[in-house]
Scaffold this motif. Structure first.
Motif, PDB file in Angstrom:
ATOM      1  N   ILE A   1     -18.568   7.557  16.227  1.00 14.46           N
ATOM      2  CA  ILE A   1     -18.431   7.601  17.681  1.00 14.46           C
ATOM      3  C   ILE A   1     -18.973   8.937  18.200  1.00 14.46           C
ATOM      4  CG2 ILE A   1     -16.837   7.384  19.625  1.00 14.46           C
ATOM      5  CD1 ILE A   1     -16.995   4.905  17.869  1.00 14.46           C
ATOM      6  N   PHE A   2     -19.795   8.867  19.268  1.00 15.01           N
ATOM      7  CA  PHE A   2     -20.396  10.067  19.846  1.00 15.01           C
ATOM      8  C   PHE A   2     -20.279  10.037  21.371  1.00 15.01           C
ATOM      9  CE2 PHE A   2     -22.398   9.596  15.755  1.00 15.01           C
ATOM     10  CZ  PHE A   2     -22.501  10.900  15.279  1.00 15.01           C
ATOM     11  N   ALA A   3     -20.203  11.231  21.947  1.00 17.63           N
ATOM     12  CA  ALA A   3     -20.175  11.376  23.410  1.00 17.63           C
ATOM     13  C   ALA A   3     -20.814  12.710  23.773  1.00 17.63           C
ATOM     14  CB  ALA A   3     -18.749  11.307  23.938  1.00 17.63           C
ATOM     15  N   ALA A   4     -21.204  12.836  25.018  1.00 16.48           N
ATOM     16  CA  ALA A   4     -21.771  14.092  25.515  1.00 16.48           C
ATOM     17  C   ALA A   4     -20.636  15.033  25.919  1.00 16.48           C
ATOM     18  CB  ALA A   4     -22.675  13.814  26.710  1.00 16.48           C
ATOM     19  N   PRO A   5     -20.840  16.345  25.804  1.00 21.59           N
ATOM     20  CA  PRO A   5     -19.813  17.292  26.265  1.00 21.59           C
ATOM     21  C   PRO A   5     -19.405  17.064  27.709  1.00 21.59           C
ATOM     22  CG  PRO A   5     -21.496  18.436  24.989  1.00 21.59           C
ATOM     23  CD  PRO A   5     -21.996  17.034  25.191  1.00 21.59           C
ATOM     24  N   SER A   6     -20.363  16.717  28.567  1.00 23.81           N
ATOM     25  CA  SER A   6     -20.043  16.499  29.983  1.00 23.81           C
ATOM     26  C   SER A   6     -19.108  15.311  30.170  1.00 23.81           C
ATOM     27  CB  SER A   6     -21.335  16.277  30.779  1.00 23.81           C
ATOM     28  OG  SER A   6     -22.045  15.148  30.287  1.00 23.81           O
ATOM     29  N   TYR A   7     -19.315  14.263  29.359  1.00 17.77           N
ATOM     30  CA  TYR A   7     -18.438  13.089  29.462  1.00 17.77           C
ATOM     31  C   TYR A   7     -17.021  13.449  29.024  1.00 17.77           C
ATOM     32  CZ  TYR A   7     -16.370   8.526  28.602  1.00 17.77           C
ATOM     33  OH  TYR A   7     -15.524   7.441  28.613  1.00 17.77           O
ATOM     34  N   LEU A   8     -16.911  14.157  27.901  1.00 21.07           N
ATOM     35  CA  LEU A   8     -15.591  14.517  27.377  1.00 21.07           C
ATOM     36  C   LEU A   8     -14.857  15.464  28.318  1.00 21.07           C
ATOM     37  CD1 LEU A   8     -16.504  14.985  23.604  1.00 21.07           C
ATOM     38  CD2 LEU A   8     -15.448  12.998  24.690  1.00 21.07           C
ATOM     39  N   LYS A   9     -15.602  16.343  28.996  1.00 26.02           N
ATOM     40  CA  LYS A   9     -14.979  17.258  29.944  1.00 26.02           C
ATOM     41  C   LYS A   9     -14.373  16.507  31.126  1.00 26.02           C
ATOM     42  CE  LYS A   9     -15.976  21.370  32.733  1.00 26.02           C
ATOM     43  NZ  LYS A   9     -17.021  22.361  33.133  1.00 26.02           N
ATOM     44  N   THR A  10     -15.039  15.429  31.528  1.00 29.42           N
ATOM     45  CA  THR A  10     -14.582  14.657  32.683  1.00 29.42           C
ATOM     46  C   THR A  10     -13.481  13.664  32.320  1.00 29.42           C
ATOM     47  OG1 THR A  10     -16.769  14.828  33.686  1.00 29.42           O
ATOM     48  CG2 THR A  10     -15.307  13.118  34.551  1.00 29.42           C
ATOM     49  N   PHE A  11     -13.647  12.974  31.186  1.00 27.78           N
ATOM     50  CA  PHE A  11     -12.740  11.861  30.865  1.00 27.78           C
ATOM     51  C   PHE A  11     -11.813  12.133  29.678  1.00 27.78           C
ATOM     52  CE2 PHE A  11     -16.520  10.041  32.884  1.00 27.78           C
ATOM     53  CZ  PHE A  11     -15.927   9.352  33.937  1.00 27.78           C
ATOM     54  N   GLY A  12     -11.986  13.261  29.039  1.00 38.85           N
ATOM     55  CA  GLY A  12     -11.123  13.580  27.917  1.00 38.85           C
ATOM     56  C   GLY A  12     -11.626  12.958  26.616  1.00 38.85           C
ATOM     57  N   GLU A  13     -11.096  13.473  25.508  1.00 37.52           N
ATOM     58  CA  GLU A  13     -11.527  13.012  24.188  1.00 37.52           C
ATOM     59  C   GLU A  13     -10.509  12.033  23.603  1.00 37.52           C
ATOM     60  OE1 GLU A  13     -12.518  14.856  19.746  1.00 37.52           O
ATOM     61  OE2 GLU A  13     -12.606  16.131  21.537  1.00 37.52           O
ATOM     62  N   PRO A  14     -10.949  10.860  23.164  1.00 37.74           N
ATOM     63  CA  PRO A  14     -10.008   9.913  22.535  1.00 37.74           C
ATOM     64  C   PRO A  14      -9.450  10.497  21.242  1.00 37.74           C
ATOM     65  CG  PRO A  14     -12.279   9.180  22.258  1.00 37.74           C
ATOM     66  CD  PRO A  14     -12.325  10.340  23.191  1.00 37.74           C
ATOM     67  N   LYS A  15      -8.165  10.302  21.009  1.00 41.96           N
ATOM     68  CA  LYS A  15      -7.513  10.823  19.811  1.00 41.96           C
ATOM     69  C   LYS A  15      -7.272   9.742  18.764  1.00 41.96           C
ATOM     70  CE  LYS A  15      -7.283  14.841  21.722  1.00 41.96           C
ATOM     71  NZ  LYS A  15      -8.220  15.914  21.280  1.00 41.96           N
ATOM     72  N   HIS A  16      -7.344   8.485  19.189  1.00 39.42           N
ATOM     73  CA  HIS A  16      -7.148   7.337  18.295  1.00 39.42           C
ATOM     74  C   HIS A  16      -8.121   6.243  18.726  1.00 39.42           C
ATOM     75  CE1 HIS A  16      -5.276   3.765  16.467  1.00 39.42           C
ATOM     76  NE2 HIS A  16      -4.799   4.620  15.578  1.00 39.42           N
ATOM     77  N   PRO A  17      -8.604   5.406  17.774  1.00 43.11           N
ATOM     78  CA  PRO A  17      -9.540   4.342  18.157  1.00 43.11           C
ATOM     79  C   PRO A  17      -9.062   3.473  19.319  1.00 43.11           C
ATOM     80  CG  PRO A  17      -9.486   4.534  15.780  1.00 43.11           C
ATOM     81  CD  PRO A  17      -8.429   5.472  16.304  1.00 43.11           C
ATOM     82  N   LYS A  18      -7.759   3.262  19.444  1.00 45.02           N
ATOM     83  CA  LYS A  18      -7.262   2.420  20.541  1.00 45.02           C
ATOM     84  C   LYS A  18      -7.530   3.058  21.902  1.00 45.02           C
ATOM     85  CE  LYS A  18      -3.772  -0.515  18.407  1.00 45.02           C
ATOM     86  NZ  LYS A  18      -4.458  -1.741  18.877  1.00 45.02           N
TER      87      LYS A  18
END
Length: 293
Positions: free
Chosen positions: A163-180
């Motif tokens: 699973i990959f995301a951009a830093p900008s996306y994670l800053k806005t929506f947060g980082e998932p901690k579990h697959p669910k």
């Protein structure tokens, strides 16, 4: 009996049509048809039933094809056996692979063509299943589990996806901690794939992913993720450079999709042409080094 007439008949059966056989033999369709007709006249039997939509062998045709195809294969093998002892790798080589493998194949071809100046390569990048024999292709690079066939397959290893995301996306929506947690994110998915199956040290989970964007090409999916439009499941090799440059961030780093096999596939031959042999050997080494297995 003219051997070329027999060869024309065998090629028509193998190709499934006079049109395709003519293309493979690099001869006019009328010439191929005339050779088969002349062969039937000499034998005094009908070998093929022809309609506008179908080509079917008669009982006599099936018996004749079985005997002659083996004889022609033996002749071809004998010629290849002799020439391979003296011939340096040269000639046209047609190779196919998925669109996503274009980058690594381009890197490989740069050094390969320098090393073997007598070889010309036609590279067909396509996500469709290419019929090697019917379309006169020498070698295929294929990802995924292979169906049983008469082709020879050399397993190179397995490709991981995470699973990959951009830093900008994670800053806005947060980082998932579990697959669910992915069920709450804007997941960019490959067309037709609405579930992600992830594994972690023997544990497995299937996540129903949703999102407003579906794409049928991995490069486009990666571009969307890099631009912060969502989060996605992507091959790790494909994201290596973007991760190194800070454009992408691995997420849920203990969870991966089940490894996807990567293989080199080619038609079975008693004696391989030197150009085919060197490509298989050298491409296999490059792919093994490039991908994360």
């Amino acid at each position: 009996m003219e051997l070329s007439d027999v060869a024309a008949f065998v090629k028509v059966v193998q190709a499934g049509s006079f049109t395709q056989a003519a293309r493979l033999l690099e001869a006019p369709k009328s010439t191929v048809s005339a050779k088969v007709a002349a062969l039937e006249k000499r034998l005094g039997v009908t070998l093929l039933h022809r309609t506008t939509r179908q080509l079917r062998m008669t009982e006599d045709g099936e018996s004749f094809f079985k005997a002659c195809s083996q004889a022609l294969a033996d002749i071809s093998a004998a010629e290849a056996s002799i020439s391979s002892k003296q011939e340096t790798p040269k000639g046209r080589l047609v190779v196919t692979g998925p669109v996503d493998f274009g980058g690594v194949l381009a890197i490989f071809l740069r050094s390969f063509l320098d090393k073997y100046p007598g070889i010309n390569v036609e590279l067909i990048l396509s996500n469709r299943f290419v019929d090697l024999v019917g379309e006169n292709v020498d070698i295929a690079i294929r990802a995924g589990h292979l169906k049983d066939s008469s082709l020879v397959a050399k397993r190179l290893g397995s490709m991981k996806s995470g699973i990959f995301a951009a830093p900008s996306y994670l800053k806005t929506f947060g980082e998932p901690k579990h697959p669910k947690d992915l069920e709450k994110h804007a997941c960019i998915r490959f067309t037709g794939k609405d579930e992600w199956h992830l594994e972690n040290k023997g544990k497995a989970i299937s996540i129903k992913v949703d999102g407003r964007t579906m794409v049928d090409q991995l490069p486009a999916i990666k571009d969307l993720v890099v631009n912060g439009l969502g989060i996605s499941l992507l091959p790790t090799f494909f994201c290596r450079e973007d991760v190194a440059k800070g454009r992408l961030v691995p997420v849920l780093t203990d969870w991966f999709e089940a490894p996807t096999p990567i293989s080199i596939v080619y038609p079975a031959e008693k004696f391989q042409h030197p150009k085919t042999k060197v490509f298989i050997l050298e491409c296999a080494e490059v792919i093994k080094k490039y991908y994360e297995f």
